[in-house]
Scaffold this motif. Structure first.
Motif, PDB file in Angstrom:
ATOM      1  N   ALA A  42       0.838  -1.206   0.000  1.00  0.00           N
ATOM      2  CA  ALA A  42       0.000   0.000   0.000  1.00  0.00           C
ATOM      3  C   ALA A  42       0.874   1.257   0.000  1.00  0.00           C
ATOM      4  CB  ALA A  42      -0.930  -0.003   1.211  1.00  0.00           C
ATOM      5  N   ALA A  43       1.892   1.252   0.857  1.00  0.00           N
ATOM      6  CA  ALA A  43       2.721   2.463   0.988  1.00  0.00           C
ATOM      7  C   ALA A  43       3.595   2.698  -0.239  1.00  0.00           C
ATOM      8  CB  ALA A  43       3.578   2.369   2.248  1.00  0.00           C
ATOM      9  N   THR A  44       3.930   1.643  -0.978  1.00  0.00           N
ATOM     10  CA  THR A  44       4.822   1.814  -2.137  1.00  0.00           C
ATOM     11  C   THR A  44       4.055   1.920  -3.465  1.00  0.00           C
ATOM     12  OG1 THR A  44       5.111  -0.581  -2.287  1.00  0.00           O
ATOM     13  CG2 THR A  44       6.804   0.638  -1.078  1.00  0.00           C
ATOM     14  N   ALA A  45       2.750   1.679  -3.442  1.00  0.00           N
ATOM     15  CA  ALA A  45       1.974   1.689  -4.697  1.00  0.00           C
ATOM     16  C   ALA A  45       2.052   3.045  -5.407  1.00  0.00           C
ATOM     17  CB  ALA A  45       0.520   1.313  -4.419  1.00  0.00           C
ATOM     18  N   GLY A  46       2.095   4.142  -4.618  1.00  0.00           N
ATOM     19  CA  GLY A  46       2.148   5.481  -5.227  1.00  0.00           C
ATOM     20  C   GLY A  46       3.427   5.674  -6.024  1.00  0.00           C
ATOM     21  N   ALA A  47       4.548   5.190  -5.477  1.00  0.00           N
ATOM     22  CA  ALA A  47       5.819   5.293  -6.209  1.00  0.00           C
ATOM     23  C   ALA A  47       5.746   4.418  -7.467  1.00  0.00           C
ATOM     24  CB  ALA A  47       6.978   4.855  -5.309  1.00  0.00           C
ATOM     25  N   ARG A  48       5.132   3.258  -7.347  1.00  0.00           N
ATOM     26  CA  ARG A  48       4.976   2.379  -8.524  1.00  0.00           C
ATOM     27  C   ARG A  48       4.111   3.048  -9.591  1.00  0.00           C
ATOM     28  NH1 ARG A  48       6.695  -2.699  -7.016  1.00  0.00           N
ATOM     29  NH2 ARG A  48       6.711  -3.023  -4.772  1.00  0.00           N
ATOM     30  N   LEU A  49       3.056   3.737  -9.152  1.00  0.00           N
ATOM     31  CA  LEU A  49       2.162   4.425 -10.096  1.00  0.00           C
ATOM     32  C   LEU A  49       2.926   5.477 -10.895  1.00  0.00           C
ATOM     33  CD1 LEU A  49      -1.061   5.195  -8.011  1.00  0.00           C
ATOM     34  CD2 LEU A  49      -1.006   3.965 -10.171  1.00  0.00           C
ATOM     35  N   ALA A  50       3.906   6.107 -10.208  1.00  0.00           N
ATOM     36  CA  ALA A  50       4.673   7.174 -10.854  1.00  0.00           C
ATOM     37  C   ALA A  50       5.909   6.629 -11.566  1.00  0.00           C
ATOM     38  CB  ALA A  50       5.093   8.192  -9.796  1.00  0.00           C
ATOM     39  N   GLY A  51       6.152   5.331 -11.453  1.00  0.00           N
ATOM     40  CA  GLY A  51       7.368   4.748 -12.018  1.00  0.00           C
ATOM     41  C   GLY A  51       8.604   5.247 -11.280  1.00  0.00           C
ATOM     42  N   SER A  52       8.468   5.589  -9.977  1.00  0.00           N
ATOM     43  CA  SER A  52       9.584   6.143  -9.188  1.00  0.00           C
ATOM     44  C   SER A  52      10.161   5.088  -8.244  1.00  0.00           C
ATOM     45  CB  SER A  52       9.130   7.314  -8.330  1.00  0.00           C
ATOM     46  OG  SER A  52       8.401   8.222  -9.072  1.00  0.00           O
ATOM     47  N   ASP A  53      11.272   5.458  -7.612  1.00  0.00           N
ATOM     48  CA  ASP A  53      11.963   4.556  -6.693  1.00  0.00           C
ATOM     49  C   ASP A  53      11.175   4.434  -5.378  1.00  0.00           C
ATOM     50  OD1 ASP A  53      13.722   3.181  -5.147  1.00  0.00           O
ATOM     51  OD2 ASP A  53      15.300   4.719  -5.131  1.00  0.00           O
ATOM     52  N   PRO A  54      10.775   3.209  -4.978  1.00  0.00           N
ATOM     53  CA  PRO A  54       9.982   3.088  -3.750  1.00  0.00           C
ATOM     54  C   PRO A  54      10.815   2.885  -2.475  1.00  0.00           C
ATOM     55  CG  PRO A  54       9.965   1.005  -4.945  1.00  0.00           C
ATOM     56  CD  PRO A  54      10.904   1.906  -5.680  1.00  0.00           C
ATOM     57  N   THR A  55      12.178   3.046  -2.551  1.00  0.00           N
ATOM     58  CA  THR A  55      13.029   2.684  -1.403  1.00  0.00           C
ATOM     59  C   THR A  55      12.618   3.375  -0.099  1.00  0.00           C
ATOM     60  OG1 THR A  55      14.847   2.373  -2.924  1.00  0.00           O
ATOM     61  CG2 THR A  55      15.434   2.501  -0.607  1.00  0.00           C
ATOM     62  N   ALA A  56      12.407   4.698  -0.148  1.00  0.00           N
ATOM     63  CA  ALA A  56      12.092   5.420   1.098  1.00  0.00           C
ATOM     64  C   ALA A  56      10.772   4.922   1.674  1.00  0.00           C
ATOM     65  CB  ALA A  56      12.020   6.919   0.829  1.00  0.00           C
ATOM     66  N   LEU A  57       9.784   4.713   0.796  1.00  0.00           N
ATOM     67  CA  LEU A  57       8.474   4.255   1.280  1.00  0.00           C
ATOM     68  C   LEU A  57       8.533   2.801   1.746  1.00  0.00           C
ATOM     69  CD1 LEU A  57       6.126   6.102  -1.247  1.00  0.00           C
ATOM     70  CD2 LEU A  57       6.363   6.530   1.209  1.00  0.00           C
ATOM     71  N   THR A  58       9.466   2.030   1.189  1.00  0.00           N
ATOM     72  CA  THR A  58       9.642   0.647   1.658  1.00  0.00           C
ATOM     73  C   THR A  58      10.170   0.661   3.095  1.00  0.00           C
ATOM     74  OG1 THR A  58      10.132  -0.093  -0.581  1.00  0.00           O
ATOM     75  CG2 THR A  58      10.805  -1.566   1.189  1.00  0.00           C
ATOM     76  N   LYS A  59      11.176   1.516   3.335  1.00  0.00           N
ATOM     77  CA  LYS A  59      11.734   1.619   4.704  1.00  0.00           C
ATOM     78  C   LYS A  59      10.651   2.099   5.667  1.00  0.00           C
ATOM     79  CE  LYS A  59      16.570   2.635   3.864  1.00  0.00           C
ATOM     80  NZ  LYS A  59      17.357   3.778   3.445  1.00  0.00           N
ATOM     81  N   PHE A  60       9.915   3.122   5.247  1.00  0.00           N
ATOM     82  CA  PHE A  60       8.833   3.666   6.078  1.00  0.00           C
ATOM     83  C   PHE A  60       7.852   2.557   6.442  1.00  0.00           C
ATOM     84  CE2 PHE A  60       4.366   5.157   5.701  1.00  0.00           C
ATOM     85  CZ  PHE A  60       4.278   5.926   6.843  1.00  0.00           C
ATOM     86  N   SER A  61       7.427   1.793   5.435  1.00  0.00           N
ATOM     87  CA  SER A  61       6.353   0.820   5.683  1.00  0.00           C
ATOM     88  C   SER A  61       6.835  -0.414   6.429  1.00  0.00           C
ATOM     89  CB  SER A  61       5.650   0.446   4.382  1.00  0.00           C
ATOM     90  OG  SER A  61       6.582   0.033   3.421  1.00  0.00           O
ATOM     91  N   ASN A  62       8.122  -0.760   6.288  1.00  0.00           N
ATOM     92  CA  ASN A  62       8.633  -1.891   7.080  1.00  0.00           C
ATOM     93  C   ASN A  62       8.524  -1.577   8.570  1.00  0.00           C
ATOM     94  OD1 ASN A  62       9.246  -3.533   4.961  1.00  0.00           O
ATOM     95  ND2 ASN A  62      11.411  -2.955   4.852  1.00  0.00           N
ATOM     96  N   ALA A  63       8.950  -0.372   8.933  1.00  0.00           N
ATOM     97  CA  ALA A  63       8.872   0.028  10.345  1.00  0.00           C
ATOM     98  C   ALA A  63       7.409   0.180  10.763  1.00  0.00           C
ATOM     99  CB  ALA A  63       9.639   1.332  10.552  1.00  0.00           C
ATOM    100  N   LEU A  64       6.600   0.788   9.879  1.00  0.00           N
ATOM    101  CA  LEU A  64       5.183   1.006  10.199  1.00  0.00           C
ATOM    102  C   LEU A  64       4.442  -0.321  10.400  1.00  0.00           C
ATOM    103  CD1 LEU A  64       2.901   3.236  10.294  1.00  0.00           C
ATOM    104  CD2 LEU A  64       2.397   2.558   7.954  1.00  0.00           C
TER     105      LEU A  64
END
Ligand code: GRG
Length: 288
Positions: free
Chosen positions: A185-207
């Motif tokens: 869920a947290a990385t889908a927005g980066a995927r939609l934009a074709g962008s790097d999801p690394t920061a959101l991956t770190k965020f969501s792992n902790a979340l």
């Protein structure tokens, strides 16, 4: 800010569900699907829409994956509540689907919601063929046999096995069972934009881990009327949880630490990440 945004996104998701279900015949299975998706905090849908906003994607595009993730989440709860799994009569303060209808309807409503999720992320409104394929494939991985289903299977086998789970076992189980879908869920927005999801991956792992620790704490300290489902089940079943392994005090400390880690991961988004930071704090303060 976060609370009003969560409410606005939740209402938009409800409108999407109303449109989708209005096109289906009214039979018990579609009524059960509408019932199961009408409610809850809609935190996963919120993560999709907010993650998308950070990457310049508007809600009219993000609404499709946001609604899709709520379909997968609702299906997982319907099946988790079945007598063959957790055997729960109440969810979100209401009778569960197999109680209100019957087991066959609950199984079919869960199956149909899962199929609907993949239909929604592959709609042409979502983006290019490549983006849609990326969302379909990543959602399949997050929810399937190396994601949520694996976590659920590990959880069920832990109940029947003699072996006591270690902290590492519980962490892996929860990363799969609840973490994988939260991460998607947290990385889908980066995927939609074709962008790097690394920061959101770190965020969501902790979340995701903070969310699960909060859930374990609610099972011990929660008020049944606010939580909306049975509490104290983990303790009764002698289940190893973050609370049973760490103790309440340390579990609370660790949850706070994880929220700080989640916020830290959003540094590159500056002020724009504020709603997600507040969401991380909400996850460990929630009462349901
Ligand atoms: C049946 C394949 C299959 C998987 C089920 C996620 C899951 C796996 C089971 C749910 C069991 C459970 C209650 C886990 C604790 C964490 C969790 C997912 C809580 C419910 O999520 P919330 O709090 O629910 O976001 P709302 O009602 O707000 O949508």
């Amino acid at each position: 800010m976060f609370k009003s945004q969560l409410k606005a996104i939740s209402s938009r998701i409800q409108r999407q569900f109303d449109d989708i279900f209005s096109e289906l015949d009214v039979v018990s299975v579609t009524q059960a699907m509408a019932y199961a998706t009408n409610g809850g905090k809609r935190l996963r849908g919120f993560l999709v829409v907010e993650g998308a906003r950070l990457h310049g994607i508007n809600i009219e595009t993000a609404i499709w994956p946001a609604t899709a993730v709520e379909c997968i989440h609702a299906y997982s709860l319907i099946h988790d509540d079945l007598p063959s799994m957790d055997n729960d009569d109440m969810r979100r303060g209401q009778p569960t689907i197999h109680v209100k209808w019957d087991e066959a309807t609950a199984i079919l409503a869960g199956d149909a919601l899962q199929a609907l999720a993949f239909d929604l992320v592959s709609r042409h409104e979502v983006g290019s063929g490549e983006i849609r394929a990326n969302l379909v494939s990543s959602l399949a991985k997050a929810s399937g046999a190396d994601g949520m289903v694996l976590g659920q299977a590990l959880d069920i086998s832990a109940e029947t096995s003699q072996k006591k789970l270690t902290f590492e076992d519980i962490t892996l189980l929860q990363q799969k069972k609840t973490g994988a879908l939260i991460q998607w869920a947290a990385t889908a927005g980066a995927r939609l934009a074709g962008s790097d999801p690394t920061a959101l991956t770190k965020f969501s792992n902790a979340l995701g881990l903070a969310f699960q620790i909060a859930d374990d704490i609610l099972d011990v300290e929660g008020d049944i009327d606010l939580v909306g489902k049975a509490v104290g089940k983990d303790g009764e079943a002698g289940k190893a949880t973050f609370v049973s392994l760490l103790g309440l005090k340390e579990a609370k400390r660790r949850a706070k630490e994880l929220v700080n880690e989640a916020c830290e991961a959003l540094k590159e988004y500056g002020e724009k990440g504020e709603n997600l930071r507040q969401a991380a704090h909400f996850v460990i303060q929630r009462e349901s």
